[in-house]
Design a protein around this motif. Sequence first.
Motif, PDB file in Angstrom:
ATOM      1  N   ASP A 172      -2.707 -10.825  -3.973  1.00 42.92           N
ATOM      2  CA  ASP A 172      -2.424  -9.404  -3.813  1.00 42.92           C
ATOM      3  C   ASP A 172      -2.451  -9.027  -2.330  1.00 42.92           C
ATOM      4  N   SER A 173      -1.402  -9.439  -1.605  1.00 38.74           N
ATOM      5  CA  SER A 173      -1.354  -9.217  -0.159  1.00 38.74           C
ATOM      6  C   SER A 173       0.084  -9.095   0.307  1.00 38.74           C
ATOM      7  N   SER A 174       0.237  -8.809   1.591  1.00 44.20           N
ATOM      8  CA  SER A 174       1.552  -8.721   2.225  1.00 44.20           C
ATOM      9  C   SER A 174       1.375  -8.956   3.713  1.00 44.20           C
ATOM     10  N   PHE A 175       2.369  -9.589   4.357  1.00 42.11           N
ATOM     11  CA  PHE A 175       2.315  -9.811   5.790  1.00 42.11           C
ATOM     12  C   PHE A 175       3.734  -9.903   6.347  1.00 42.11           C
ATOM     13  N   ARG A 176       3.835  -9.875   7.686  1.00 41.40           N
ATOM     14  CA  ARG A 176       5.133  -9.965   8.350  1.00 41.40           C
ATOM     15  C   ARG A 176       5.366 -11.385   8.857  1.00 41.40           C
ATOM     16  N   ALA A 177       6.481 -11.966   8.463  1.00 37.48           N
ATOM     17  CA  ALA A 177       6.902 -13.293   8.917  1.00 37.48           C
ATOM     18  C   ALA A 177       8.145 -13.136   9.795  1.00 37.48           C
TER      19      ALA A 177
END
Length: 200
Positions: A172-177
């Motif tokens: 349950d996460s999100s990040f910028r790649a």
Amino acid sequence: MDIKELKWIREPSEYKISEEKIEIITEPHTDLWQRTYYHFRNDNAPVLQWGTDEKYFSFTVKTEFFSKHRFDQCGIVMYLDSDNWLKASVEYENDTFQHLGSVVTNNGYSDWATTEIPADVKSMWYRFSRREDDYCIECSQDGVRFCQMRVCHMFCGGGSIKFGIYACSPEDSSFRAVFTELNVGECRWAEHNGQKPDDI
């Protein structure tokens, strides 16, 4: 590389594509994995690819990742279908270490080969090379000196293929790649010049 030729498999909600870079904001509960050990099947990560019939080439890309949650990952991919694909990435584990590794999935079963690297590494180069239906994955921290991660055979990888980049967040996460310095050129994986093939 012509960005107009890029095709999504599972287009994410938020991303940016330009000539200089590609950015993907990952969505929670996205991943690629098939069966082995965990017994689950995850096939919902966003994948952005080019198609080619070329039998000998190398693809390089620089990745930057602002991950901070367990299993967050981004890297290179060759996605043929849900049962046949490979990927290489840095997968965040905790504030001490991450897994630099690769997964090869043939006929619906995945493997995972990894080594631990420090958690403060936030950039990695990859080089993906093809020689017919055999493949080599390499990594580099400076884009100059590449180290072999693995050599593999893809049972469905002898004809037209698709290859490119991916990013996902299995929990349950999100990040910028961020992906830059994308390049396709002549095959940098040298032809083997040691032991001769066995007679058939």
